[in-house]
Scaffold this motif. Structure first.
Motif, PDB file in Angstrom:
ATOM      1  N   TYR A 120       0.810  -1.210   0.000  1.00 21.02           N
ATOM      2  CA  TYR A 120       0.000   0.000   0.000  1.00 21.02           C
ATOM      3  C   TYR A 120       0.850   1.270   0.000  1.00 21.02           C
ATOM      4  N   TRP A 121       1.677   1.434   1.028  1.00 23.81           N
ATOM      5  CA  TRP A 121       2.477   2.640   1.167  1.00 23.81           C
ATOM      6  C   TRP A 121       3.768   2.579   0.355  1.00 23.81           C
ATOM      7  N   ARG A 122       4.201   1.383   0.002  1.00 19.61           N
ATOM      8  CA  ARG A 122       5.517   1.174  -0.613  1.00 19.61           C
ATOM      9  C   ARG A 122       6.608   1.735   0.304  1.00 19.61           C
ATOM     10  N   ALA A 123       6.419   1.518   1.597  1.00 17.53           N
ATOM     11  CA  ALA A 123       7.339   2.024   2.622  1.00 17.53           C
ATOM     12  C   ALA A 123       8.188   0.881   3.168  1.00 17.53           C
ATOM     13  N   VAL A 157       2.754  -8.365   5.925  1.00 16.13           N
ATOM     14  CA  VAL A 157       3.544  -7.319   6.564  1.00 16.13           C
ATOM     15  C   VAL A 157       3.442  -7.475   8.079  1.00 16.13           C
ATOM     16  N   VAL A 158       4.577  -7.399   8.756  1.00 18.92           N
ATOM     17  CA  VAL A 158       4.598  -7.392  10.215  1.00 18.92           C
ATOM     18  C   VAL A 158       4.560  -5.952  10.708  1.00 18.92           C
ATOM     19  N   ILE A 159       5.404  -5.095  10.151  1.00 18.39           N
ATOM     20  CA  ILE A 159       5.456  -3.690  10.557  1.00 18.39           C
ATOM     21  C   ILE A 159       5.864  -2.843   9.354  1.00 18.39           C
ATOM     22  N   VAL A 160       5.193  -1.689   9.191  1.00 15.40           N
ATOM     23  CA  VAL A 160       5.532  -0.700   8.166  1.00 15.40           C
ATOM     24  C   VAL A 160       6.096   0.514   8.888  1.00 15.40           C
TER      25      VAL A 160
END
Length: 195
Positions: A115-118, A135-138
């Motif tokens: 989503y964020w591409r972060a 994802v675990v953490i963004v």
């Protein structure tokens, strides 16, 4: 281990990012342009793959997961599983910096969320990475995350980043920890800043 009996295992000028095999008899390492392995007694060695900025982790005594960040491998690199017995390689998932869970069923890695591409720490089931990737953490305020490592109980992941749980606090490098369910983000070391 008392610091005695030091011996060189490789003959290469570049050898970094070592990883132990589960039986403790072999070490894989990066060479700058690939991944190699050697036995501790230097009686056997081999080439795993030609790959740029590679890191590796042993799934079993004959299987290595490695990353390739070469041009054409995607902006986040790709992770592959190499069977040393057959020589076969299998694409697993986009990402880098592989770390295998203590029960050898999950793979943690650095990459970007959809989503964020972060910068993110992600996890997948090794036997079906594409379908189980999550994802675990963004960390949207981070420029990068790297080098995840599992806690002995497999319930937390520590990693490096250039940010802290406070997104306004950026620096050069810090160690952070997050629970496998994405909760409990905490900074382990002070954020190192230049100057």
């Amino acid at each position: 281990a008392d610091g005695h009996n030091i011996r060189q295992l490789t003959s290469r000028a570049e050898a970094f990012h070592p990883a132990w095999s589960p039986d403790g008899q072999k070490i894989s390492y990066s060479t700058g342009n690939g991944v190699e392995w050697t036995s501790l007694d230097s009686s056997a060695s081999g080439h795993v793959a030609t790959a740029e900025l590679a890191k590796s982790a042993w799934l079993s005594n004959t299987q290595i997961i490695y990353s390739d960040l070469a041009p054409g491998q995607g902006p986040e690199g790709r992770l592959y599983l190499k069977d040393l017995t057959s020589g076969d390689s299998q694409f697993l998932v986009e990402g880098r910096s592989p770390a295998i869970s203590p029960d050898r069923t999950l793979l943690a890695f650095a990459g970007k969320d959809d989503y964020w591409r972060a910068p993110s720490i992600l996890v997948c089931q090794i036997n079906n990475c594409q379908a189980t990737r999550r994802v675990v953490i963004v960390l949207p305020s981070a420029s990068w995350v790297e080098n995840p490592t599992w806690s002995p109980d497999g319930q937390s992941i520590a990693f490096e980043s250039d940010t802290s749980p406070d997104p306004q606090n950026k620096g050069v490098s810090a160690l952070l920890k997050v629970d496998l369910d994405g909760n409990g983000l905490q900074q382990i070391t002070p954020l190192f800043k230049e100057g």
